[in-house]
Design an enzyme around this catalytic site. Structure first.
Site, PDB file in Angstrom:
ATOM      1  N   ARG A 136     -11.033  -5.183  10.558  1.00 23.18           N
ATOM      2  CA  ARG A 136     -10.365  -6.436  10.212  1.00 23.18           C
ATOM      3  C   ARG A 136     -11.350  -7.583  10.133  1.00 23.18           C
ATOM      4  O   ARG A 136     -11.310  -8.390   9.213  1.00 23.18           O
ATOM      5  CB  ARG A 136      -9.283  -6.733  11.245  1.00 23.18           C
ATOM      6  CG  ARG A 136      -8.597  -8.085  11.074  1.00 23.18           C
ATOM      7  CD  ARG A 136      -7.289  -8.102  11.811  1.00 23.18           C
ATOM      8  NE  ARG A 136      -6.380  -7.110  11.264  1.00 23.18           N
ATOM      9  CZ  ARG A 136      -5.495  -6.413  11.978  1.00 23.18           C
ATOM     10  NH1 ARG A 136      -5.404  -6.595  13.276  1.00 23.18           N
ATOM     11  NH2 ARG A 136      -4.705  -5.530  11.405  1.00 23.18           N
ATOM     12  N   CYS A 153       2.681   1.783  29.171  1.00 19.72           N
ATOM     13  CA  CYS A 153       3.183   0.435  29.433  1.00 19.72           C
ATOM     14  C   CYS A 153       4.362   0.159  28.512  1.00 19.72           C
ATOM     15  O   CYS A 153       4.289   0.417  27.309  1.00 19.72           O
ATOM     16  CB  CYS A 153       2.077  -0.594  29.196  1.00 19.72           C
ATOM     17  SG  CYS A 153       0.625  -0.360  30.259  1.00 19.72           S
ATOM     18  N   LYS A 361      -6.567 -12.844  15.679  1.00 23.65           N
ATOM     19  CA  LYS A 361      -6.227 -13.669  16.838  1.00 23.65           C
ATOM     20  C   LYS A 361      -6.363 -15.147  16.501  1.00 23.65           C
ATOM     21  O   LYS A 361      -7.410 -15.592  16.045  1.00 23.65           O
ATOM     22  CB  LYS A 361      -7.125 -13.297  18.016  1.00 23.65           C
ATOM     23  CG  LYS A 361      -6.987 -11.846  18.433  1.00 23.65           C
ATOM     24  CD  LYS A 361      -8.004 -11.491  19.510  1.00 23.65           C
ATOM     25  CE  LYS A 361      -7.991  -9.993  19.771  1.00 23.65           C
ATOM     26  NZ  LYS A 361      -8.475  -9.214  18.614  1.00 23.65           N
TER      27      LYS A 361
END
Length: 453
Positions: A136, A153, A361
């Site tokens: 990415r 999780c 992000k």
């Protein structure tokens, strides 16, 4: 044979072994808490709790029939796997509100899939040039070397892959990933993830690290793992010796609550840090688990006390079935307000939203820059004090045209990056004449184009 393959093959009879061994007793584990088996990580993996019945038996709790039925439906879609160690941390007197229980045990809320939720919210598969690689960012790749975790999780962003026996990467797929990294010389940073890379055998991990460190342009290898949190006994002296051979390695783990920082976890991270391996932590902001100013501040203090740098605080992704874990971004901003200026700067993580669709992000922070003019910038601090910063009147602006040989600055650096910039940085570059970034499918500009034609 790697451990992940070995573990997968033994999954089917793990519960049988557990029941026959007598290792578990109602309420707690019988006679092994301080014994050699309890601290043997392979024993922990073999005896992972994989059924609702076993959780009831170990914790001494009982779900009513209707809830039990809904829980079973959840497990059929999203399997359960909890190490005895992590399960033992649950407060059975208040288990429904326990942060360990809520991260490890399924909830019927996982079957609620909102229309905006995605199986691959970060579009990792779309940015995948080969099966194990997500490329990415320009100079780094995500290398998925395992799909096995010590514990599943419940808030995992890769629920679509973890635990799927059909998607376990074999040696051939790993070699394809290594070949891709070798052929693309702009890659300087490789992040090993999965699943959990530390669920591989020592031999397999050593082989992968050896192959990667032999590639000249790979400068940094990172390992993302939750093993120090849910299976700290995996951090053996033998594993540490392997990691020490391959420098530089950085490790990021995921402590989400201070309760997870047990003596065993502290011992595990101490082994890594004492071996010279830098540790970071990537927490996920989770509703009814750590969405609290007091809890988050205590967590970051525990981290730095144990020589782990708080790295990221993640906004929960838009993965299928985890909307009950998601908080408003406003809650994250509130938490950041309680940290910035109120504790040591190196104890403050960066709050980020991993953009849906693969945008990467995006840092999100309280606003400290209030306004500005040509001469002054108006700022505020953590206390609310507002001040001005005088801009320099005679700044000798250096125009970057990428002609480094004629630059006034001393560029005594190796391999200066001459790659083209993208995004907003492209608009700021002196050497690029781009003045506008235009999103696709802009109706006004499309109309203008139609009129011209």
């Amino acid at each position: 044979m790697t451990l992940q393959t070995e573990s997968a093959e033994k999954t089917a009879d793990a519960e049988t072994q557990t029941n026959e061994s007598g290792a578990f007793s109602k309420g707690r584990y019988a006679g092994i808490d301080d014994g050699e088996y309890w601290k043997n990580w392979k024993w922990q993996v073999r005896h992972a709790v994989r059924s609702i019945d076993m959780v009831q038996k170990v914790l001494g709790i009982t779900f009513d029939p209707k809830e039990r039925e809904e829980l079973q439906k959840t497990v059929e879609k999203f399997p359960i796997s909890i190490t005895p160690y992590y399960l033992s941390l649950i407060d059975t007197e208040d288990y429904r509100n326990d942060p360990i229980f809520r991260q490890a045990f399924p909830s019927p809320a996982e079957l609620i899939v909102e229309n905006y939720e995605l199986s691959d919210p970060l579009a990792e598969d779309k940015d995948s040039p080969c099966e194990c690689i997500t490329h990415r960012y320009p100079d780094r790749v995500l290398f998925l070397v395992s799909n096995t975790c010590a514990m599943y999780c419940r808030h995992c962003t890769r629920k679509r892959k973890v635990g799927d026996k059909d998607s376990i990467p074999d040696r051939e797929k790993i070699l394809e990933g290594i070949a891709y990294i070798r052929e693309n010389t702009q890659i300087r940073d490789v992040l090993l993830s999965g699943g959990d890379p530390f669920m591989l055998s020592d031999e397999s991990l050593d082989w992968i690290l050896t192959e990667l460190t032999a590639i000249p342009h790979v400068e940094v290898i990172r390992i993302g793992t939750r093993v120090p949190v849910v299976l700290p006994f995996r951090i053996t002296n033998e594993l540490v010796d392997i990691l020490k051979k391959h420098k530089p390695i950085w490790i990021n783990t995921q402590f989400n609550h201070p309760k997870e920082m047990t003596p065993s976890a502290q011992a595990a991270v101490a082994k890594l840090v004492d071996a010279g391996i830098p540790l970071g932590n990537q927490s996920v902001l989770l509703a009814r688990i750590n969405d609290c100013l007091v809890i988050m501040k205590e967590l970051v203090h525990q981290l730095v006390k144990n020589r782990i740098r708080p790295y990221y605080l993640y906004q929960c992704d838009l993965s299928e079935g985890i909307s009950h874990f998601r908080t408003p971004i406003a809650k994250g901003i509130e938490i950041m307000e309680s940290l910035i200026g109120h504790t040591s700067g190196f104890a403050v993580p960066r709050y980020v939203v991993d953009a849906p669709g693969g945008g990467g992000k995006i840092p999100v922070s309280p606003n400290y820059l209030l306004t500005w003019s040509v001469n002054k910038v108006v700022l505020r601090n953590y206390e609310g004090i507002i001040c001005t910063y005088q801009e320099p009147a005679g700044y000798d602006r250096i125009i970057c045209d990428q002609k480094c040989d004629a630059c006034k600055l001393q560029l005594n650096i190796r391999n200066a990056d001459e790659s083209k910039v993208v995004g907003v940085a492209k608009l700021l570059a002196d050497y690029d004449d781009t003045t506008t970034l235009i999103p696709e499918n802009n109706e006004r500009l499309d109309r203008r184009e139609d009129e011209t034609n």
